[in-house]
Scaffold this motif. Structure first.
Motif, mmCIF file in Angstrom:
data_model
loop_
_atom_site.group_PDB
_atom_site.id
_atom_site.type_symbol
_atom_site.label_atom_id
_atom_site.label_comp_id
_atom_site.label_asym_id
_atom_site.label_seq_id
_atom_site.Cartn_x
_atom_site.Cartn_y
_atom_site.Cartn_z
ATOM 1 N N MET A 1 7.952 5.902 -8.289
ATOM 2 C CA MET A 1 8.038 4.926 -7.202
ATOM 3 C C MET A 1 7.213 3.684 -7.506
ATOM 4 O O MET A 1 7.648 2.553 -7.273
ATOM 5 C CB MET A 1 7.558 5.560 -5.900
ATOM 6 N N ILE A 2 6.012 3.881 -8.038
ATOM 7 C CA ILE A 2 5.161 2.740 -8.382
ATOM 8 C C ILE A 2 5.832 1.873 -9.439
ATOM 9 O O ILE A 2 5.792 0.629 -9.372
ATOM 10 C CB ILE A 2 3.787 3.245 -8.864
ATOM 11 N N LYS A 3 6.506 2.503 -10.411
ATOM 12 C CA LYS A 3 7.217 1.735 -11.442
ATOM 13 C C LYS A 3 8.386 0.955 -10.853
ATOM 14 O O LYS A 3 8.675 -0.168 -11.274
ATOM 15 C CB LYS A 3 7.701 2.675 -12.538
ATOM 16 N N ILE A 4 9.071 1.544 -9.879
ATOM 17 C CA ILE A 4 10.171 0.843 -9.218
ATOM 18 C C ILE A 4 9.639 -0.379 -8.490
ATOM 19 O O ILE A 4 10.212 -1.483 -8.582
ATOM 20 C CB ILE A 4 10.903 1.779 -8.237
ATOM 21 N N LEU A 5 8.539 -0.219 -7.766
ATOM 22 C CA LEU A 5 7.960 -1.350 -7.037
ATOM 23 C C LEU A 5 7.477 -2.432 -8.001
ATOM 24 O O LEU A 5 7.622 -3.629 -7.730
ATOM 25 C CB LEU A 5 6.816 -0.852 -6.149
ATOM 26 N N GLU A 6 6.917 -2.024 -9.136
ATOM 27 C CA GLU A 6 6.520 -3.006 -10.149
ATOM 28 C C GLU A 6 7.733 -3.751 -10.691
ATOM 29 O O GLU A 6 7.694 -4.965 -10.922
ATOM 30 C CB GLU A 6 5.778 -2.306 -11.295
ATOM 31 N N HIS A 7 8.832 -3.022 -10.875
ATOM 32 C CA HIS A 7 10.057 -3.625 -11.409
ATOM 33 C C HIS A 7 10.587 -4.710 -10.483
ATOM 34 O O HIS A 7 11.140 -5.718 -10.961
ATOM 35 C CB HIS A 7 11.119 -2.544 -11.613
ATOM 36 N N ILE A 8 10.433 -4.501 -9.187
ATOM 37 C CA ILE A 8 10.957 -5.509 -8.241
ATOM 38 C C ILE A 8 9.885 -6.534 -7.842
ATOM 39 O O ILE A 8 10.113 -7.351 -6.953
ATOM 40 C CB ILE A 8 11.544 -4.844 -6.982
ATOM 41 N N GLY A 9 8.713 -6.475 -8.524
ATOM 42 C CA GLY A 9 7.728 -7.537 -8.363
ATOM 43 C C GLY A 9 6.557 -7.260 -7.454
ATOM 44 O O GLY A 9 5.864 -8.208 -7.044
ATOM 45 N N TYR A 10 6.295 -5.999 -7.150
ATOM 46 C CA TYR A 10 5.197 -5.670 -6.225
ATOM 47 C C TYR A 10 4.098 -4.881 -6.918
ATOM 48 O O TYR A 10 4.366 -3.927 -7.653
ATOM 49 C CB TYR A 10 5.713 -4.844 -5.038
ATOM 50 N N LYS A 11 2.858 -5.272 -6.669
ATOM 51 C CA LYS A 11 1.692 -4.510 -7.108
ATOM 52 C C LYS A 11 1.434 -3.427 -6.067
ATOM 53 O O LYS A 11 1.444 -3.685 -4.864
ATOM 54 C CB LYS A 11 0.468 -5.417 -7.228
ATOM 55 N N THR A 12 1.199 -2.205 -6.532
ATOM 56 C CA THR A 12 1.033 -1.078 -5.624
ATOM 57 C C THR A 12 -0.426 -0.624 -5.592
ATOM 58 O O THR A 12 -1.013 -0.332 -6.635
ATOM 59 C CB THR A 12 1.921 0.109 -6.054
ATOM 60 N N ILE A 13 -0.992 -0.567 -4.390
ATOM 61 C CA ILE A 13 -2.344 -0.073 -4.171
ATOM 62 C C ILE A 13 -2.245 1.328 -3.568
ATOM 63 O O ILE A 13 -1.515 1.545 -2.602
ATOM 64 C CB ILE A 13 -3.129 -0.990 -3.206
ATOM 65 N N VAL A 14 -2.967 2.284 -4.154
ATOM 66 C CA VAL A 14 -2.951 3.665 -3.655
ATOM 67 C C VAL A 14 -4.374 4.059 -3.278
ATOM 68 O O VAL A 14 -5.117 4.606 -4.098
ATOM 69 C CB VAL A 14 -2.392 4.642 -4.712
ATOM 70 N N PRO A 15 -4.801 3.791 -2.048
ATOM 71 C CA PRO A 15 -6.141 4.202 -1.626
ATOM 72 C C PRO A 15 -6.276 5.725 -1.626
ATOM 73 O O PRO A 15 -5.284 6.458 -1.641
ATOM 74 C CB PRO A 15 -6.243 3.647 -0.192
ATOM 75 N N VAL B 1 0.864 -1.167 0.000
ATOM 76 C CA VAL B 1 0.000 0.000 0.000
ATOM 77 C C VAL B 1 0.905 1.223 0.000
ATOM 78 O O VAL B 1 1.851 1.306 0.789
ATOM 79 C CB VAL B 1 -0.921 0.010 1.234
ATOM 80 N N TYR B 2 0.633 2.157 -0.890
ATOM 81 C CA TYR B 2 1.445 3.369 -0.992
ATOM 82 C C TYR B 2 0.699 4.540 -0.375
ATOM 83 O O TYR B 2 -0.413 4.870 -0.784
ATOM 84 C CB TYR B 2 1.768 3.645 -2.461
ATOM 85 N N PHE B 3 1.319 5.173 0.623
ATOM 86 C CA PHE B 3 0.788 6.403 1.225
ATOM 87 C C PHE B 3 1.618 7.557 0.667
ATOM 88 O O PHE B 3 2.710 7.835 1.151
ATOM 89 C CB PHE B 3 0.908 6.340 2.752
ATOM 90 N N PRO B 4 1.129 8.264 -0.353
ATOM 91 C CA PRO B 4 1.966 9.246 -1.043
ATOM 92 C C PRO B 4 2.170 10.551 -0.286
ATOM 93 O O PRO B 4 3.220 11.181 -0.402
ATOM 94 C CB PRO B 4 1.214 9.497 -2.352
#
Length: 415
Positions: free
Chosen positions: A194-208, A176-179
């Motif tokens: 940042m979301i692209k970096i997390l995707e690159h290392i294998g994580y799906k990012t949720i931004v409520p 979960v990303y708290f921007p």
């Protein structure tokens, strides 16, 4: 609320060593400031939750938390000062005092709503804030300094509420990303990268669709609204926290708020947030230590100075960004360790605080300018958005978030 015994124990832990006052950036430039020990433990013995008329220096505290970082006994000095400020603010309201400054506090505390307005027509908003007449009007009308650096607005960061998705391992690796307000409305590219970096290392990012973390509200006397925001945000995080999903932030002030203040809120999710919230580079370094961080870095030949923000220092996690950047071939980063930038959220935006904030940041500005003049580095790095604004204001040296360097190393961006 803390019990009388808890307050007394914290007071007794203060050894009167004055280390906090010696290191306080405000006390160094303002001889009339009583200092953290004077406003915190010393006055608390007499105050014990009651407002002392004439105690005007409460508002001089910038909430940088340097006093708590340096205190050898771990006394939560800033908490005492904030509690006294809350009592003073309520007393001021009852007596009908300080209408102009209370209105300013309302405006500066609503960083989220200012952001929502600013991103409707960001180009027009940015141009309007550069008009001298507009800045003079803000100075005279709201005591917002006409000389202070106001952040520009841009295309906002999109939210991904994740409705209908499962939280946790069943849905794969998630965070979960708290921007925070600055990233969401002023510099959304940082969040998107940042979301692209997390995707690159294998994580799906949720931004409520979070509200402001509450720190600007507290800093400007809006304590009740800050708590409401915290409770709202925790409810959005609750299903993810219960599933063990980490909460990541790229803003150092938001990170400190999540780790230090949210665990005190009166809901069950508060018991989870402290241990499950991470600064981005803190999270990446944990992955590295576990052998889970991809190291497919390309060479990035560049030299930067680095500023460690006060609120990252207060988290007690060291400098994980420097450790991560040290893994990138060709990178040369120098930690300036030159103290507070002086802006401290909205502190330096205030007309009566502007000159003082620049004095506080003068040692940092000098270190940056000397480093550039000697060719030690060409630009600056810092995780804190307002520190970036202040460094560029005080030195005109380009400053960016260190995650942009990591994105270059991962071939996510080319600039």
């Amino acid at each position: 609320m803390d019990s009388i015994n808890e307050i007394a124990a914290r007071l007794d832990a203060c050894q009167k060593c004055n280390v906090c006052t010696a290191q306080c950036p405000v006390a160094k430039v303002n001889p009339h400031f009583r200092g953290p020990k004077g406003l915190g433990p010393d006055m608390e013995r007499f105050r014990r939750g009651q407002f002392i008329p004439g105690e005007t220096t409460l508002d001089d505290c910038s909430n940088c938390k340097t006093c708590e970082v340096t205190c050898p006994s771990g006394v939560k000095i800033t908490e005492m000062i904030l509690a006294a400020r809350r009592a003073a603010q309520k007393s001021s309201q009852k007596n009908g005092l300080g209408v102009k400054l209370r209105l300013r506090g309302y405006v500066l505390g609503r960083a989220e709503y200012l952001g929502k307005l600013g991103v409707i027509w960001p180009l027009m908003a940015n141009q309007a804030l550069k008009i001298k007449l507009m800045r003079v009007a803000l100075d005279k009308g709201l005591a917002i300094s006409q000389y202070g650096p106001l952040p520009a607005y841009g295309r906002p960061l999109e939210v991904t509420p994740g409705k209908g998705e499962k939280a946790g391992a069943a849905a794969g690796k998630q965070v979960v990303y708290f921007p925070g307000c600055y990233t969401r409305y002023n510099e959304a590219d940082t969040g998107r990268i940042m979301i692209k970096i997390l995707e690159h290392i294998g994580y799906k990012t949720i931004v409520p669709n979070f509200h402001c973390c509450g720190l600007p509200l507290e800093a400007n006397g809006q304590f009740d609204q800050a708590q409401k925001n915290g409770l709202y945000n925790l409810e959005l995080m609750r299903p993810y926290l219960e599933a063990g999903v980490p909460v990541i932030t790229s803003c150092t002030s938001c990170g400190l708020k999540l780790k230090e203040d949210y665990p005190k809120l009166p809901v069950a999710a508060a018991q989870l947030i402290g241990a499950q919230s991470y600064d981005l580079f803190e999270f990446l370094w944990q992955l590295y230590e576990n052998g889970e961080l991809p190291l497919d870095f390309r060479e990035v030949k560049a030299s930067f100075g680095y500023h460690l923000s006060c609120h990252l220092k207060a988290q007690g996690i060291g400098t994980p960004a420097l450790r991560i950047l040290g893994l990138i071939p060709g990178m040369n980063v120098r930690n300036l360790d030159a103290g507070c930038c002086g802006l401290s959220g909205s502190y330096g935006f205030k007309a009566e605080k502007y000159a003082r904030s620049m004095k506080i940041g003068s040692a940092l500005f000098e270190a940056v300018n000397v480093g550039v003049e000697h060719g030690d580095f060409q630009g600056m790095l810092t995780e804190c958005g307002v520190c970036k604004v202040q460094i560029q204001h005080g030195t005109a040296v380009p400053t960016e978030h260190p995650l942009r360097i990591l994105a270059r190393a991962y071939r996510i961006i080319d600039d």
